[in-house]
Design a protein around this motif. Structure first.
Motif, PDB file in Angstrom:
ATOM      1  N   HIS A  85      14.808 -34.564 -39.831  1.00  0.00           N
ATOM      2  CA  HIS A  85      16.122 -34.029 -40.198  1.00  0.00           C
ATOM      3  C   HIS A  85      16.682 -34.863 -41.357  1.00  0.00           C
ATOM      4  O   HIS A  85      16.633 -36.099 -41.295  1.00  0.00           O
ATOM      5  CB  HIS A  85      17.062 -34.095 -38.989  1.00  0.00           C
ATOM      6  CG  HIS A  85      18.280 -33.251 -39.158  1.00  0.00           C
ATOM      7  ND1 HIS A  85      19.327 -33.626 -39.966  1.00  0.00           N
ATOM      8  CD2 HIS A  85      18.621 -32.046 -38.639  1.00  0.00           C
ATOM      9  CE1 HIS A  85      20.259 -32.678 -39.930  1.00  0.00           C
ATOM     10  NE2 HIS A  85      19.844 -31.708 -39.135  1.00  0.00           N
ATOM     11  N   PRO A  86      17.228 -34.212 -42.385  1.00  0.00           N
ATOM     12  CA  PRO A  86      17.773 -34.986 -43.505  1.00  0.00           C
ATOM     13  C   PRO A  86      18.819 -36.017 -43.070  1.00  0.00           C
ATOM     14  O   PRO A  86      18.930 -37.076 -43.685  1.00  0.00           O
ATOM     15  CB  PRO A  86      18.409 -33.911 -44.397  1.00  0.00           C
ATOM     16  CG  PRO A  86      17.580 -32.699 -44.127  1.00  0.00           C
ATOM     17  CD  PRO A  86      17.234 -32.762 -42.667  1.00  0.00           C
TER      18      PRO A  86
ATOM     19  N   CYS B 218      24.634 -24.898 -40.209  1.00  0.00           N
ATOM     20  CA  CYS B 218      24.315 -26.314 -40.041  1.00  0.00           C
ATOM     21  C   CYS B 218      25.539 -27.178 -40.365  1.00  0.00           C
ATOM     22  O   CYS B 218      26.142 -27.049 -41.428  1.00  0.00           O
ATOM     23  CB  CYS B 218      23.158 -26.670 -40.963  1.00  0.00           C
ATOM     24  SG  CYS B 218      22.837 -28.429 -40.999  1.00  0.00           S
TER      25      CYS B 218
ATOM     26  N   PHE C 185      25.601 -30.227 -41.045  1.00  0.00           N
ATOM     27  CA  PHE C 185      25.313 -31.291 -42.006  1.00  0.00           C
ATOM     28  C   PHE C 185      25.260 -30.747 -43.440  1.00  0.00           C
ATOM     29  O   PHE C 185      25.093 -31.498 -44.400  1.00  0.00           O
ATOM     30  CB  PHE C 185      23.972 -31.948 -41.624  1.00  0.00           C
ATOM     31  CG  PHE C 185      23.662 -33.200 -42.392  1.00  0.00           C
ATOM     32  CD1 PHE C 185      24.504 -34.317 -42.338  1.00  0.00           C
ATOM     33  CD2 PHE C 185      22.531 -33.280 -43.182  1.00  0.00           C
ATOM     34  CE1 PHE C 185      24.220 -35.468 -43.056  1.00  0.00           C
ATOM     35  CE2 PHE C 185      22.229 -34.434 -43.904  1.00  0.00           C
ATOM     36  CZ  PHE C 185      23.081 -35.526 -43.829  1.00  0.00           C
ATOM     37  N   ALA C 186      25.431 -29.428 -43.583  1.00  0.00           N
ATOM     38  CA  ALA C 186      25.175 -28.777 -44.877  1.00  0.00           C
ATOM     39  C   ALA C 186      25.936 -29.412 -46.044  1.00  0.00           C
ATOM     40  O   ALA C 186      25.368 -29.594 -47.125  1.00  0.00           O
ATOM     41  CB  ALA C 186      25.482 -27.285 -44.777  1.00  0.00           C
TER      42      ALA C 186
ATOM     43  N   CYS D 121      24.078 -32.415 -47.237  1.00  0.00           N
ATOM     44  CA  CYS D 121      22.616 -32.314 -47.315  1.00  0.00           C
ATOM     45  C   CYS D 121      22.157 -31.863 -48.701  1.00  0.00           C
ATOM     46  O   CYS D 121      22.610 -30.834 -49.204  1.00  0.00           O
ATOM     47  CB  CYS D 121      22.117 -31.328 -46.263  1.00  0.00           C
ATOM     48  SG  CYS D 121      20.334 -31.148 -46.310  1.00  0.00           S
TER      49      CYS D 121
ATOM     50  N   TYR E 244      19.475 -30.480 -49.465  1.00  0.00           N
ATOM     51  CA  TYR E 244      18.597 -29.282 -49.411  1.00  0.00           C
ATOM     52  C   TYR E 244      19.326 -28.032 -48.950  1.00  0.00           C
ATOM     53  O   TYR E 244      18.697 -26.995 -48.727  1.00  0.00           O
ATOM     54  CB  TYR E 244      17.424 -29.535 -48.449  1.00  0.00           C
ATOM     55  CG  TYR E 244      16.735 -30.856 -48.659  1.00  0.00           C
ATOM     56  CD1 TYR E 244      16.010 -31.101 -49.819  1.00  0.00           C
ATOM     57  CD2 TYR E 244      16.813 -31.863 -47.707  1.00  0.00           C
ATOM     58  CE1 TYR E 244      15.391 -32.325 -50.023  1.00  0.00           C
ATOM     59  CE2 TYR E 244      16.194 -33.089 -47.901  1.00  0.00           C
ATOM     60  CZ  TYR E 244      15.484 -33.309 -49.068  1.00  0.00           C
ATOM     61  OH  TYR E 244      14.876 -34.519 -49.261  1.00  0.00           O
ATOM     62  N   ALA E 245      20.655 -28.110 -48.785  1.00  0.00           N
ATOM     63  CA  ALA E 245      21.384 -26.990 -48.159  1.00  0.00           C
ATOM     64  C   ALA E 245      21.263 -25.692 -48.962  1.00  0.00           C
ATOM     65  O   ALA E 245      21.301 -25.706 -50.193  1.00  0.00           O
ATOM     66  CB  ALA E 245      22.848 -27.368 -48.007  1.00  0.00           C
TER      67      ALA E 245
ATOM     68  N   CYS F 252      21.095 -22.083 -44.452  1.00  0.00           N
ATOM     69  CA  CYS F 252      21.583 -23.228 -43.668  1.00  0.00           C
ATOM     70  C   CYS F 252      23.045 -23.035 -43.290  1.00  0.00           C
ATOM     71  O   CYS F 252      23.454 -23.362 -42.176  1.00  0.00           O
ATOM     72  CB  CYS F 252      21.490 -24.516 -44.467  1.00  0.00           C
ATOM     73  SG  CYS F 252      19.853 -24.900 -45.068  1.00  0.00           S
TER      74      CYS F 252
ATOM     75  N   CYS G 230      17.040 -27.950 -37.915  1.00  0.00           N
ATOM     76  CA  CYS G 230      17.009 -27.856 -39.383  1.00  0.00           C
ATOM     77  C   CYS G 230      16.064 -26.740 -39.806  1.00  0.00           C
ATOM     78  O   CYS G 230      15.019 -26.532 -39.209  1.00  0.00           O
ATOM     79  CB  CYS G 230      16.540 -29.190 -39.956  1.00  0.00           C
ATOM     80  SG  CYS G 230      16.374 -29.188 -41.734  1.00  0.00           S
ATOM     81  N   HIS G 231      16.457 -26.064 -40.912  1.00  0.00           N
ATOM     82  CA  HIS G 231      15.605 -25.006 -41.452  1.00  0.00           C
ATOM     83  C   HIS G 231      14.561 -25.561 -42.414  1.00  0.00           C
ATOM     84  O   HIS G 231      13.746 -24.803 -42.905  1.00  0.00           O
ATOM     85  CB  HIS G 231      16.458 -24.014 -42.265  1.00  0.00           C
ATOM     86  CG  HIS G 231      17.392 -23.195 -41.440  1.00  0.00           C
ATOM     87  ND1 HIS G 231      16.972 -22.131 -40.680  1.00  0.00           N
ATOM     88  CD2 HIS G 231      18.732 -23.264 -41.262  1.00  0.00           C
ATOM     89  CE1 HIS G 231      18.022 -21.584 -40.078  1.00  0.00           C
ATOM     90  NE2 HIS G 231      19.094 -22.251 -40.411  1.00  0.00           N
ATOM     91  N   LEU G 232      14.659 -26.854 -42.738  1.00  0.00           N
ATOM     92  CA  LEU G 232      13.919 -27.419 -43.868  1.00  0.00           C
ATOM     93  C   LEU G 232      12.674 -26.619 -44.227  1.00  0.00           C
ATOM     94  O   LEU G 232      12.811 -25.567 -44.744  1.00  0.00           O
ATOM     95  CB  LEU G 232      13.625 -28.899 -43.684  1.00  0.00           C
ATOM     96  CG  LEU G 232      13.486 -29.671 -44.995  1.00  0.00           C
ATOM     97  CD1 LEU G 232      14.665 -29.358 -45.907  1.00  0.00           C
ATOM     98  CD2 LEU G 232      13.435 -31.160 -44.776  1.00  0.00           C
TER      99      LEU G 232
HETATM  100  S1  SF4 Z   1      18.100 -28.439 -44.859  1.00  0.00           S
HETATM  101 FE1  SF4 Z   1      19.668 -27.021 -44.213  1.00  0.00          FE
HETATM  102  S2  SF4 Z   1      19.510 -26.946 -41.986  1.00  0.00           S
HETATM  103 FE2  SF4 Z   1      18.455 -28.790 -42.670  1.00  0.00          FE
HETATM  104  S3  SF4 Z   1      19.997 -30.381 -42.553  1.00  0.00           S
HETATM  105 FE3  SF4 Z   1      20.013 -29.606 -44.640  1.00  0.00          FE
HETATM  106  S4  SF4 Z   1      21.609 -28.075 -44.627  1.00  0.00           S
HETATM  107 FE4  SF4 Z   1      21.077 -28.484 -42.499  1.00  0.00          FE
END
Ligand code: SF4
Ligand SMILES: Nc1ncnc2c1ncn2[C@@H]1O[C@H](COP(=O)(O)OP(=O)(O)OP(=O)(O)O)[C@@H](O)[C@H]1O
Ligand SMILES: [Mg+2]
Length: 329
Positions: free
Chosen positions: A248-249, A286, A288-289, A292, A294-295, A299, A316-318
Motif C-alpha cells: 500500500h502506498p 480510497c 488515502f487518495a 497518494c 498514484y491516485a 481510486c 488499494c487498486h494499485l
Molecule cells: S493507488 Fe489508489 S487505491 Fe491505492 S492508495 Fe493510492 S489512491 Fe488509494
C-alpha cells in the motif's frame, strides 16, 4: 485450528453533539494462538478504539455499530457485562499506555496484585502473595518482596509498567492487548519490556496484540502486522513480507519515513506529508487518495480490499490502476 480472536467487519461510532460519526469501519483481522500481531498507523487512525471495543471498554459516547468479535468462537459483543467479566481479566487482558490511571493509587502493588490473583485464580491469601512475588520476579522487578508493600507513586515508570504487566499476567490470559505499553518510558526500558513480553509469550503460550508507534519493535517482535489508516485496515501481512514488500502506498511512505529501523534514535513512525481527510467515513473511495501519488478516478470512487499473496491483504487498486500487475505482488 480456529483463530483465538476473530474480528469481523467492525464499525465503531462516536456520538458528537448528537451526531453519530463513524471512526472505524470494515475492520477485520484474526489473532492466532501464540502469535504477536502488531497494529500500527498514525495517531487517530483507530487503534485504541478498536482495542477497547474488543474488551467492551469503549467510552459511553461510543458504540459498536456493526460486526463481531469472536473469542474462542464466542461473540464478545453479544455477551452480558457479567459474561464479559468472566473473560476480561481472566483469559483476555489489556495493558494500557497510561499506567498511572490503571493502577489504583490508594492501594499497594501487593494489595492490587494479590486481590487480582485471588479473584481470578481462587488462591488463598498466602498462596496469592507467594504467586504475586513470583510474578513480579518474572517481569524483572527488582526486589519483588519490597515492591509488594509500595504504592504506585513510589515506583519509577518502568517499574509501574512491569507491575501492570504482572497484573495482566496474573490470571495467565490467553490474549494480552497491549496499547502503546511503553511510550512513556525511555528507549532502553522500552526495549527491555518489549523483550519481556516476547519472552513471556513463549513461557505462557499466549497471544499478544501489540499497538505501537515503534517500528523497530514491530520488526523485532511481531509475527504479523496490520496497518491502519483513517479508521480502516489498509494492509495486513506477515512481518517480513510487510517490510520487504510493502504494497500500500501509505505503508510504503510510512516505512520510508523511518530513517533506520534498527537505529535507536529513529525508531518511531513519522507522519507523512498531508493530512487525514476530515469526515473520511463519508468517502466512497480510497481515503488515502489525496496523499497518494498514484491516485486516479477509480481510486476516488471505489475501495477494494484484496489478497495479493496468501495472508497479504491490501486496500488499494494499485496494479489495476497502472494497468499492470503489482510490481511487488
Ligand atoms: S493507488 Fe489508489 S487505491 Fe491505492 S492508495 Fe493510492 S489512491 Fe488509494
Ligand atoms: N472520547 C472520544 N470522543 C470522540 N471521538 C473520539 C474519542 N476517542 C477517540 N475518538 C476518535 O476516534 C478516532 C480514533 O481514535 P483512537 O484513540 O482509536 O486513535 P489511535 O489510533 O489510538 O491514536 P493514537 O496513536 O494517538 O493513540 C479518532 O479520530 C478520534 O478523534
Ligand atoms: Mg491510541
Amino acid at each position: 485450528m480456529a483463530p483465538l480472536l476473530q474480528v469481523e467487519n467492525l464499525e465503531i461510532v462516536f456520538m458528537e453533539d448528537k451526531t453519530p460519526t463513524v471512526v472505524t469501519d470494515q475492520v477485520s483481522f484474526t489473532v492466532e494462538q501464540g502469535e504477536i500481531l502488531s497494529i500500527v498507523g498514525e495517531s487517530g487512525c483507530g487503534k485504541s478504539v478498536t482495542a477497547l471495543s474488543i474488551l467492551g471498554l469503549l467510552p459511553p459516547n461510543a458504540k459498536v455499530n456493526k460486526g463481531s468479535v469472536l473469542f474462542e468462537g464466542n461473540d464478545l459483543l453479544k455477551m452480558t457485562e457479567k459474561e464479559l467479566d468472566q473473560i476480561r481479566g481472566n483469559e483476555l487482558t489489556m495493558v494500557f499506555q497510561d499506567v498511572m490511571n490503571s493502577l489504583n493509587p490508594v492501594f499497594t502493588i501487593g494489595n492490587q496484585l494479590v486481590e487480582t490473583i485471588r479473584i481470578h485464580m481462587g488462591y488463598d491469601k498466602k498462596k496469592a502473595k507467594a504467586y504475586a512475588q513470583e510474578l513480579l520476579d518474572k517481569v524483572g522487578m527488582p526486589d519483588p518482596k519490597a515492591v509488594l508493600a509500595k504504592f504506585p507513586h513510589m515506583l519509577s515508570g518502568g517499574m509501574r509498567q512491569r507491575a501492570m504487566i504482572a497484573m495482566a499476567l496474573a490470571c495467565r490470559p490467553k490474549l494480552i492487548i497491549a496499547d502503546e505499553p511503553t511510550t512513556a518510558l525511555d528507549v532502553t526500558i522500552q526495549l527491555q519490556i518489549m523483550k519481556l513480553l516476547a519472552q513471556l509469550r513463549e513461557e505462557f503460550q499466549m497471544s499478544i496484540v501489540l499497538i505501537t508507534h515503534d517500528i523497530g519493535v514491530v520488526a523485532e517482535l511481531a509475527d504479523r502486522v496490520i496497518v491502519m489508516y483513517a479508521g480502516q485496515c489498509v494492509e495486513e501481512a506477515p512481518v517480513h513480507q510487510l517490510f520487504d514488500r510493502p504494497s500500500h502506498p501509505y505503508t510504503q511512505a510510512l516505512l520510508k519515513s523511518v530513517p533506520g529501523i534498527y537505529d535507536e534514535k529513529n525508531r518511531k513512525l513519522e507522519s507523512i506529508p498531508g493530512t487525514v481527510p476530515e469526515k473520511y467515513h463519508t468517502m466512497e473511495g480510497c481515503r488515502f487518495a489525496d496523499r497518494c501519488p498514484y491516485a486516479t478516478d477509480l481510486c476516488r470512487n471505489k475501495q477494494v480490499y484484496r489478497e495479493v499473496k496468501p495472508g497479504h491483504f491490501v486496500r488499494c487498486h494499485l496494479g489495476k490502476v497502472r494497468g499492470e500487475e503489482l510490481s511487488n505482488g
